[in-house]
Design a protein around this motif. Sequence first.
Motif, short mmCIF file in Angstrom:
data_model
loop_
_atom_site.label_atom_id
_atom_site.label_comp_id
_atom_site.label_asym_id
_atom_site.label_seq_id
_atom_site.Cartn_x
_atom_site.Cartn_y
_atom_site.Cartn_z
N SER A 101 -24.52 5.85 -18.53
CA SER A 101 -23.40 6.08 -17.41
C SER A 101 -23.13 4.67 -17.10
CB SER A 101 -23.96 6.90 -16.51
OG SER A 101 -25.16 6.52 -15.87
N THR A 102 -22.23 4.66 -15.86
CA THR A 102 -21.94 3.43 -15.14
C THR A 102 -23.00 3.01 -14.25
OG1 THR A 102 -20.56 4.57 -13.61
CG2 THR A 102 -19.35 3.79 -15.75
N GLN A 103 -22.96 1.78 -13.89
CA GLN A 103 -23.63 1.50 -12.73
C GLN A 103 -23.32 2.25 -11.37
OE1 GLN A 103 -24.60 -2.74 -12.56
NE2 GLN A 103 -24.59 -2.84 -14.81
N ASN A 104 -21.91 2.16 -11.30
CA ASN A 104 -21.39 2.79 -9.99
C ASN A 104 -21.96 4.21 -9.91
OD1 ASN A 104 -19.19 2.92 -7.97
ND2 ASN A 104 -18.93 4.76 -8.98
N SER A 105 -21.97 5.01 -11.13
CA SER A 105 -22.28 6.33 -11.11
C SER A 105 -23.89 6.61 -10.66
CB SER A 105 -21.96 7.05 -12.17
OG SER A 105 -22.60 6.70 -13.51
N GLU A 106 -24.52 5.51 -11.09
CA GLU A 106 -25.97 5.62 -10.65
C GLU A 106 -26.10 5.42 -9.24
OE1 GLU A 106 -28.78 6.37 -12.60
OE2 GLU A 106 -27.23 6.84 -14.49
N VAL A 107 -25.58 4.62 -8.79
CA VAL A 107 -25.76 4.30 -7.03
C VAL A 107 -25.10 5.66 -6.32
CG1 VAL A 107 -24.67 2.96 -5.42
CG2 VAL A 107 -25.55 1.77 -7.39
N VAL A 108 -24.04 6.21 -6.87
CA VAL A 108 -23.62 7.47 -6.23
C VAL A 108 -24.53 8.59 -6.43
CG1 VAL A 108 -21.98 9.13 -6.57
CG2 VAL A 108 -21.33 6.88 -6.56
N ARG A 109 -25.20 8.61 -7.52
CA ARG A 109 -26.39 9.71 -7.69
C ARG A 109 -27.44 9.44 -6.79
NH1 ARG A 109 -27.62 9.49 -13.54
NH2 ARG A 109 -25.57 10.40 -13.55
N ALA A 110 -27.82 8.09 -6.63
CA ALA A 110 -28.93 7.81 -5.92
C ALA A 110 -28.56 8.47 -4.45
CB ALA A 110 -29.39 6.36 -5.96
N VAL A 111 -27.47 7.75 -3.88
CA VAL A 111 -27.16 8.09 -2.67
C VAL A 111 -27.11 9.58 -2.40
CG1 VAL A 111 -25.29 7.78 -0.87
CG2 VAL A 111 -25.93 5.68 -2.29
N ARG A 112 -26.36 10.34 -3.21
CA ARG A 112 -26.22 11.75 -3.22
C ARG A 112 -27.55 12.38 -3.03
NH1 ARG A 112 -21.37 13.88 -3.34
NH2 ARG A 112 -19.59 12.70 -4.22
N GLU A 113 -28.55 12.02 -3.83
CA GLU A 113 -29.79 12.53 -3.80
C GLU A 113 -30.58 12.20 -2.43
OE1 GLU A 113 -32.11 10.89 -7.25
OE2 GLU A 113 -30.87 12.14 -8.56
N ARG A 114 -30.48 11.15 -2.09
CA ARG A 114 -30.69 11.04 -0.54
C ARG A 114 -30.29 11.65 0.47
NH1 ARG A 114 -33.59 6.27 1.95
NH2 ARG A 114 -33.73 6.98 4.27
N MET A 115 -28.87 11.98 0.37
CA MET A 115 -28.29 12.73 1.35
C MET A 115 -28.88 14.08 1.35
SD MET A 115 -23.89 13.11 1.65
CE MET A 115 -23.72 13.88 0.27
N GLU A 116 -29.10 14.64 0.23
CA GLU A 116 -29.53 16.06 -0.04
C GLU A 116 -30.81 16.08 0.43
OE1 GLU A 116 -27.85 19.05 -0.99
OE2 GLU A 116 -26.14 17.72 -1.03
N ARG A 117 -31.97 15.17 0.34
CA ARG A 117 -33.25 15.14 0.89
C ARG A 117 -33.17 15.16 2.33
NH1 ARG A 117 -34.41 11.25 -3.15
NH2 ARG A 117 -34.61 9.70 -1.29
N THR A 118 -32.25 14.50 2.97
CA THR A 118 -32.10 14.22 4.31
C THR A 118 -31.77 15.39 5.08
OG1 THR A 118 -31.47 11.95 4.10
CG2 THR A 118 -30.88 12.96 5.98
N LYS A 119 -30.60 16.20 4.32
CA LYS A 119 -30.21 17.58 4.80
C LYS A 119 -31.44 18.52 4.83
CE LYS A 119 -25.40 17.27 3.39
NZ LYS A 119 -24.39 17.81 2.36
N GLU A 120 -32.01 18.49 3.59
CA GLU A 120 -33.17 19.35 3.46
C GLU A 120 -34.40 19.18 4.53
OE1 GLU A 120 -34.78 18.83 -0.50
OE2 GLU A 120 -32.81 19.72 -1.25
N THR A 121 -34.50 17.87 4.70
CA THR A 121 -35.47 17.65 5.97
C THR A 121 -35.16 18.14 7.03
OG1 THR A 121 -36.29 15.77 4.75
CG2 THR A 121 -36.69 15.79 7.00
#
Length: 59
Positions: free
Chosen positions: A28-48
Amino acid sequence: MKTNEQMKIRLPLDLKAFVAGQADRNRSTQNSEVVRAVRERMERTKETASESAATLAKA
């Protein structure tokens, strides 16, 4: 209609290397990896937040 915004970020060298490695590994692209990481953090924050709200509601 524009749906994406550009943002310049500065990363420490070790993070840049990690993102580049993950992009290569995932084909994948570096951009998509950064987006994926931020989205995962966003989901964890919502779950918490949801778990905290549920705990407060029980009290």
